[in-house]
Each structure stands twice: as C-alpha cells, then as structure tokens.
Write a protein that holds these residues in place. Structure first.
Motif, short mmCIF file in Angstrom:
data_model
loop_
_atom_site.label_atom_id
_atom_site.label_comp_id
_atom_site.label_asym_id
_atom_site.label_seq_id
_atom_site.Cartn_x
_atom_site.Cartn_y
_atom_site.Cartn_z
N THR A 334 0.84 -1.20 0.00
CA THR A 334 0.00 0.00 0.00
C THR A 334 0.87 1.25 0.00
OG1 THR A 334 -1.77 -1.17 1.16
CG2 THR A 334 -1.85 1.22 1.22
N LEU A 335 2.00 1.20 0.71
CA LEU A 335 2.92 2.33 0.69
C LEU A 335 3.40 2.61 -0.74
CD1 LEU A 335 4.77 4.44 1.96
CD2 LEU A 335 6.37 2.60 2.55
N GLU A 336 3.86 1.58 -1.43
CA GLU A 336 4.33 1.77 -2.81
C GLU A 336 3.19 2.18 -3.73
OE1 GLU A 336 6.42 1.62 -6.51
OE2 GLU A 336 7.13 1.89 -4.46
N TYR A 337 2.03 1.54 -3.59
CA TYR A 337 0.92 1.85 -4.49
C TYR A 337 0.41 3.28 -4.30
CZ TYR A 337 0.53 -3.07 -5.89
OH TYR A 337 0.77 -4.32 -6.40
N SER A 338 0.50 3.80 -3.07
CA SER A 338 0.08 5.19 -2.85
C SER A 338 0.94 6.14 -3.68
CB SER A 338 0.17 5.55 -1.37
OG SER A 338 1.52 5.63 -0.92
N GLN A 339 2.21 5.82 -3.81
CA GLN A 339 3.12 6.65 -4.60
C GLN A 339 2.84 6.49 -6.10
OE1 GLN A 339 5.57 8.46 -2.42
NE2 GLN A 339 3.95 7.62 -1.14
N ARG A 340 2.54 5.27 -6.54
CA ARG A 340 2.24 5.01 -7.95
C ARG A 340 0.97 5.74 -8.38
NH1 ARG A 340 3.73 -1.41 -9.09
NH2 ARG A 340 5.71 -1.42 -7.93
N LEU A 341 -0.05 5.69 -7.53
CA LEU A 341 -1.31 6.35 -7.87
C LEU A 341 -1.14 7.86 -7.95
CD1 LEU A 341 -3.72 4.24 -5.64
CD2 LEU A 341 -3.76 4.36 -8.13
#
Length: 455
Positions: A334-341
């Motif tokens: 979720t940490l990485e995906y928050s940055q991707r989004l």
C-alpha cells in the motif's frame, strides 16, 4: 540455546544457503552457511529479519468495520475520531487486555516480531483515575507477556483537546495527564516492565501531537526520555497543519525540527503533509518516518512524500495504527501503491535502480528496529533474534528466483506465507499459528460480547 536451520536466509551482505543459526538469551550467537541441519534444529525454508510494527493503538482493532458506513455529510478523519472516542469510552481494563492480546497474536502471525504500542488510554471514562496510574499499561504488559511479542511501550502525554491549549472534551478525558502525572506514570511503567517483561522490552515516551501538548510541556517531558524512543503524531491532516500554523506560526514538522532535539531516537508518525524543505530536513535529522499506509488510506490522510524522502536518505518503518487490517505485505504494498497512484508511475520507491520489494522490506526492517529501540532488523551475530520464516513453495512465490522473493512477498503474497516467527528468540508462531491462538481468541470473543452488550 536453540538452533534454526534455513534453506535460504537474507543476511546483510545478501542471500545465504543452508544456514544454521544459534540463539542464546534472545540473541543470535552464531551463523554458519553451507552446512547441514542437525537433530533438534527448528527448520525454516526462507529466513528473514522480522519487522517491528512501529505504531499501534491496539484497542481500535475491536471497532474494525464499524466506521465504514457513510452518514449524511462528508466523512473525514475527524468524524471517524468522534466515533472512536464513543466506542473507546466503554472499554474496561479486562476487555482492553483481551483486545491487545488478540492484536499481538495477529501481528506475530503476520510476521511482525515486535510492536510500538502508542498508548493513550490511561483513565476510566470521564477521566477518573484508576487506583493504579498504570492500570491499562499493565494490561498491555500482560498481553505482551502472554503472546511473547517484543514490546516497546509508548505512554502518551495528552494534555489538551486541540491546538492552543483547548480543554479536553468528551472521550479525551480518558487520555489526560499533566506533565507531572505523566512522569509518574512513565516511571512506574518502567519499573513494572523491568520486573515483569523480558529484557528486550522498552518504555519510551510519546507526546501525542503538537495539538495535544504545548511547547513548554514538550520541552519538560523530554527530560524523562532517558535515551529511549520518542514518538509523536505529526502533520497527519491538513486541518492539523492549519491549526498548528495559526497557533505556533509554523507548520508542524517545520516547528518541531526548529524547536525540539529531533534525532535518531525520534519517530515522526505519519508526517503526511510536508513541504519539500520539511521533507529533506526531516530525512537529514536521522528520525524515522512512522508510516501507516493502510490506516492512512482508510482515514483519507493522503500519501507520504516518499520519493523525495528516500532520495535524501530518510529512514522509515511501518505500523498498523488503527489495526483495521493487520497484514505486513499489504502495509508495504500500500505504501508503494500510494506513490504510484499519485505519480502515475511504477516502481517508485527505489532511489536508483533495484528491487522495490527489497527496498521496502529491508528499509522497514531497519527503520522499525530503530524506532522501537531494538537491536534488530538484520540477521547477524549479536542482534536480537527477531526472525520470520516464509514458505517459498506457496503459489505466489514458487516461480521466483531468490533475488525476487522480497518482491513476491511485498506484491504477490497473501498472509499465508509466514510459517514461523521468533521474537528475541521466543518461537511464538509455529506452522503458521500462534501457540496461544485458541485461548486468546476465546478470551477476545468473550470480551467483545460484553463490550457490545454495553454499547
């Protein structure tokens, strides 16, 4: 003494094969690679340094799923907080202990070996003090002792109801202490922890936030730090940034870095809303960014400025905060995906070329250990034996090369890959289950039935 044999293990210099590891008095005493197992060895497929869960409010686990109904108007962190206060106002000490024990079991089964319990419920409903000022801290200690989790207890100083020394209101009455009262609470908690808990336990301090304390109180309470961890909520919501700016004349992170001795003993929880200058300066301070991606998403806090922070060498770790969902791999993804989004890009949280999963997992292992004051986060001689074993034959991992396993764990695996967990050598998760799961779950069900009947 105990021994562990792993088919593969991740050491500070990389992957090792056929590793035999010895543990004594909670610490790793020897490592031998390219060897054979011996009779009596605990067996592991893939052995990793376990993460520390650096931020938890254990009691909030009991209200998971209760706040996902949209009422009239716009829901926010602040409307969620009011619901949380009303729920918390009914919890008894016995229920508090049962909830904490379940949470600690779930954390251990998820692969966390330790926890930072950010503990701010100190009194009875309405603010009446218990006969013992550490009544609820002792309940947390009992839960930690029963489950074997490595505990960094963080009693919270919560003196005011909002920025500008507003009075405590409603459910906040259970949190309130003056600096003098809080200092007595911390001193007693440290004495009890030293008597009743294993030697790896710690009792730090946690000024709740700039809005729940004031500059003079913050300076005074730091006199009892004693070289132990200091955790503080900071810049979680835009309203908080605006309120602190209006009161103290500076944004929260900006003010804290200018006016407090922030260093590697500090953990700044959330730090969600920062300027570029605040981000780089916080990274250089040596403090750990305490990130809680699942809770931050659940509460609509917004994404952390992770790309710039890591580019400046900032330390970070993860925590389950509200405990609405306890999952180590999901926290990291979720940490990485928050940055991707936010950035409309892939593979974001790697300052240069490399594995995202390795950056996330090993970075959080190192930062979490630092934030909790634990000599852990790595597999090497002398370190605490905070270890997790995963099963690489699981479908999500079986097609991967060794150098891809941490990517698979972070982005493809479920919660069923963990087979064993050791916390300072305490082998508390075996074959995927905590050794006290059944009795802890039974006590939790009884406590929740009583709690719901009182609402």
């Amino acid at each position: 003494m105990q021994t562990i044999f792993a088919q593969r293990a991740h050491l500070p210099l990389g992957w090792a094969e056929n590793l035999r590891l010895t543990v004594s008095d909670g610490r790793i005493t020897s490592l031998e690679a390219n060897t054979q197992p011996q009779a009596g060895d605990a067996r592991a497929d893939v052995l990793l340094p376990s993460l520390g869960n650096l931020h938890s409010h254990s009691f909030q686990r009991a209200m998971a799923g209760m706040t996902e109904y949209r009422a009239a108007g716009r829901d926010s962190f602040w409307t969620w907080r009011e619901l949380m206060y009303r729920f918390m106002d009914r919890i008894t000490p016995e229920q508090y202990e049962a909830i904490a024990a379940l949470v600690f079991v779930e954390m251990l089964e998820a692969g966390y070996a330790s926890v930072g319990e950010f503990h701010y419920v100190h009194h009875q409903p309405g603010g009446v003090h218990f006969a013992s000022v550490t009544e609820l801290s002792e309940r947390v200690f009992a839960a930690a002792g029963r489950t074997g989790i490595g505990l960094t207890h963080l009693p919270v100083l919560y003196t005011y109801g909002g920025a500008g020394k507003q009075a405590l209101d409603g459910g906040q009455q259970r949190f309130g202490n003056s600096v003098a009262e809080f200092s007595q609470l911390v001193a007693r908690a440290r004495d009890i922890a030293a008597r009743d808990l294993p030697s790896d336990a710690r009792v730090g301090i946690a000024p709740h936030s700039l809005r729940a304390t004031c500059p003079g109180d913050l300076a005074e309470v730091l006199q009892i730090q004693n070289g132990l961890p200091v955790h503080i909520h900071i810049a979680e919501q835009p309203k908080e940034v605006a309120d602190i700016s209006g009161w103290l004349g500076a944004r929260p992170v900006e003010w804290l870095l200018e006016n407090a001795p922030v260093d590697s003993k500090w953990c700044l929880i959330h730090a969600t809303h920062m300027t570029s200058a605040e981000t780089s300066r916080m990274a250089r301070s040596g403090a750990v960014a305490g990130l809680c991606p699942i809770t931050e998403a659940n509460l609509g806090d917004g994404p952390f400025n992770g790309v710039e922070y890591l580019a400046h060498g900032g330390a970070f770790g993860v925590g389950s905060d509200s405990n609405v969902r306890i999952s180590l791999p999901e926290e990291l993804r979720t940490l990485e995906y928050s940055q991707r989004l936010r950035d409309l890009a892939r593979n974001v949280l790697v300052p240069r070329e490399g594995s995202v999963g390795e950056t996330l997992y090993l970075g959080a292992a190192k930062g979490g250990a630092q934030a909790l004051g634990r000599d852990a986060g790595r597999i090497e001689e002398g370190a605490l034996a905070d270890l997790v074993a995963i099963d690489s034959s699981q479908p999500a991992l079986c097609a991967l090369k060794p150098e891809q396993l941490l990517d698979g764990l972070c982005f493809a695996a479920g919660d069923d890959t963990v087979t064993d967990v050791w916390s300072a050598g305490r082998h508390v998760v075996q074959q995927g289950r905590h050794i006290a799961r059944d009795s802890v779950v039974a006590a939790y069900r009884t406590a929740i039935k009583e709690l719901l009947n009182s609402l």
